[in-house]
Design an enzyme around this catalytic site. Structure first.
Site, short mmCIF file in Angstrom:
data_model
loop_
_atom_site.label_atom_id
_atom_site.label_comp_id
_atom_site.label_asym_id
_atom_site.label_seq_id
_atom_site.Cartn_x
_atom_site.Cartn_y
_atom_site.Cartn_z
N CYS A 178 38.17 36.54 37.45
CA CYS A 178 37.15 36.47 36.44
C CYS A 178 36.00 35.65 36.89
O CYS A 178 36.06 34.69 37.71
CB CYS A 178 37.73 35.54 35.54
SG CYS A 178 36.45 35.11 33.90
N CYS A 185 39.72 37.64 29.72
CA CYS A 185 40.32 36.80 30.37
C CYS A 185 41.13 35.78 29.60
O CYS A 185 40.35 35.30 28.52
CB CYS A 185 39.48 36.17 31.31
SG CYS A 185 39.88 34.44 32.37
N CYS A 200 39.29 31.83 29.64
CA CYS A 200 38.08 31.68 29.29
C CYS A 200 37.65 32.58 28.16
O CYS A 200 36.60 32.24 27.49
CB CYS A 200 36.93 31.45 30.43
SG CYS A 200 36.58 33.10 31.06
N CYS A 249 39.56 49.50 32.53
CA CYS A 249 38.12 49.96 32.84
C CYS A 249 37.26 48.64 32.60
O CYS A 249 37.12 47.97 31.32
CB CYS A 249 37.80 51.19 31.81
SG CYS A 249 36.21 51.92 32.26
#
Length: 160
Positions: free
Chosen positions: A66, A115, A118, A138
């Site tokens: 991330c 994510c 976060c 994607c």
């Protein structure tokens, strides 16, 4: 798999990473380091233009994490060429690292990938990927940061 580590109370994934959701203050602190495009995609659920992402044609071995918090999200050996214009993966680094949320925006029903630590917007998951999972994660390149060595991925948690 998600577990609570004894003593610290930190929520950890099966692969051992801290996936305790970031506080709003910590998320805002980390967001100050984002470019305008990263901010638009990660925090406002935007989408980068197809075939423009810097990681689309990346063939190096490593880990995609991330961009905001550094949580490992995908391994390079799960990346494939989907022809869609965005980096695509068949399987997450650890299923507990990805939140899948129903997305009914723009008159469509899709599954948004975020994510788990976060809450940053990564892209979408579609049921048209190759075997063995049949899934296509994607993703936006600007939501990701690539590391050739998993040990180099700097973690940004609530505690540091």
């Amino acid at each position: 798999m998600i577990s609570n580590q004894a003593g610290g109370g930190t929520t950890r994934s099966g692969s051992g990473y801290d996936i305790e959701p970031l506080t709003e203050e910590r998320r805002a602190e980390l967001a100050r380091g984002l470019t305008p495009e990263e901010h638009q995609v990660l925090l406002r659920h935007g989408t980068e233009r197809p075939f423009c992402g810097t990681l689309l044609n990346n063939k190096a071995a490593g880990v995609y994490a991330c961009r905001l918090c550094g949580l490992p999200l995908f391994r390079s050996n799960e990346k494939f060429e989907s022809g869609t214009g965005w980096p695509s993966f068949t399987l997450p680094f650890d299923p507990a690292h990805i939140l899948e949320i129903e997305d009914r925006s723009y008159g469509m029903v899709r599954v948004e990938a975020r994510c788990a630590r976060c809450g940053g917007h990564l892209g979408h998951v579609f049921p048209d990927g190759p075997p063995p999972t049949g899934l296509r994660y994607c993703l936006n390149s600007v939501s990701l940061q690539f590391f050739e060595n998993e040990d180099e991925v700097e973690q940004h948690t609530n505690s540091g």
